[in-house]
Design an enzyme around this catalytic site. Sequence first.
Site: not given
Lengths: 143, 485
Positions: B97, B208, B239, B335, B384, B408, B484
């Site tokens: 990713d 979030e 994310h 990444n 987190g 990360h 999510k």
Amino acid sequence: MPYRYLDDIATADVAFEATGATLEELFASAAEAATNVMVEEPERVERKKKVDVSLKNEDADMLLFDFLGELIYYKDAKKLLLLVEGIRITEGADGYSLEATLSGEELDPKRHPLGADVKAVTLHRFSLTRTNEGWRATAILDI
Amino acid sequence: MAQPSALKRVSDTIWELPRSYKAGMLVPARVFGTEKLIREMDDGVFEQVSNVACLPGIVDYAFCMPDGHWGYGFPIGGVAAMDPEKGVISPGGIGFDINCGMRLVRTSLTYEEVRPRLKELVDAMFYRIPSGVGSTGLVRLSHDEFRQVVEEGSKWCLKKGYAWSEDLKFTEEQGCFKGAKASKVSQRAIERGFDQVGTLGSGNHYCEIQVARPENVFDEALAASYGFTIPNQVAVMFHCGSRGFGHQVATDYLQLFLKVMEKKYGIKALDRELACAPFNSEEGQAYFAAMKCAANMAFVNRQVILHMLRQVFSEVFGRSPEELGMSMVYDVTHNTAKLEKHLVKGKARELLVHRKGATRAYGPGMEGLPPEYMEAGQPVIIGGSMETGSYLLAGLPTGGKAFYTTAHGSGRTMSRHQAKKMYRGTKLQHDMEERGIYVRSVTWGGLAEEAGAAYKEIDEVVKATELAGLSKRVLRLTPIGNIKG
């Protein structure tokens, strides 16, 4: 279709082991294992659309790697959930050839309870081996 | 978990495997972490970070960050800088990713203002931002337009009205890896990604709503530099990455490198996932240019998601996003490989820095930071689990010991399958709601997989980065709403 998910190998992802009396059976089991990560109850996938796949690779294990990659490609590019309808693998002087007909239908979250999106097949602990009963493969899918 | 007996403690938070640990190591390997984190680390980290230390052209050390765990080729948290002339580039050092990353957006709203509308807000986010297997984005593009998007990155978003001009300034690389060439990307990669712009994905990808409680602000001056000045200020963190496009780019070049690595370049790697090619080769440069396309796709993906978030907040609160103060704090990549200038043994050198599941953390005054953050240093966003909380940190002048890199995330400790056996998604949602966190997910199983207990303690991870001088805690963000894939 014999396959099982391996719990302790991949913390962040999904590992599975697939078996088959023949290479063809093993490839079909591995395909179902991969599809079953993306949706629950793959047996509910209706065989409405057909896709023909031809692949060649020098090595049998990399042929399986390429084959699983096809399923992920069709999931993203055509939104198709696919299972093996018919498959033939032959060994020649320049390696292995695969001719397969995959069948399935477009992903519909209303009818297919979603699992996790598979990003890629990895080569981490990826293996394909001959056993007394036939063939066994282990693969980890990146989630 | 058993650590190798050769692992030597260099300081409270630096642990080293010498070159003698494994045949072929060109440099020692260093793992950052408190004693507790090192003790709990899986064996794969040590195996893999020492494999990385064998890659041609590696400079200084092979590193692993405190949230490290085993990955593919490189461990997650792996960092390796290569000499661009003599060294290699490896997709295994970047991940499937490509430019999976974090974006943090603040608001001028307080928890008290958001709480009565929380469910409405989370539901609206859930319906607006596509997520889960096979989801497609609202931005419709032809293949050719998509090729342009991946070469231009966030600049394309600015032209199309999906970005404020200040957003680019607060994005790593200003939202565009220069030198991206769509001609180096396969048609398959285009087909997998062209309709996924503005989608969250699944797995550990999320969006979030969070609160910065006054008791969780560790450095008020730095917090103010990053725009956190109101008690119980609400922010949104998300994310996600380059979706199927980036995954296919990584897969394509992994296959290509496996073919040429040994036959053409005589390189032997200890793991097929460490497939690589000389950076200064036709294949190496092609991958670098394709990887940049995937990195740009991820920036665009997060930018379009930010655009949708601003719309949702605006609709729910009946005020414009500008009035709601929805400015970006920063966008960090996880990444990637990038050419950067670093001091090695007192000499400035250009290096190809691979960071896999690791965040760049530039200290104050470093080139590449926006003027607003020159004094404070780069914001570092560490996510987190959805139950425990996340952190905003700042890069430090002492970060040079790891090429200005820090952790990360919190890193998993429990497998997805195990988490599903231990938790039920419906019950988890209910329990979290009782604790003031409203969560929506496309799948119940996917929700259970992300239970807080499946992750390492984030507090310990960020503490380790601070003790090691890699990044400094600014504030902790408490989750109140989450969607999510």
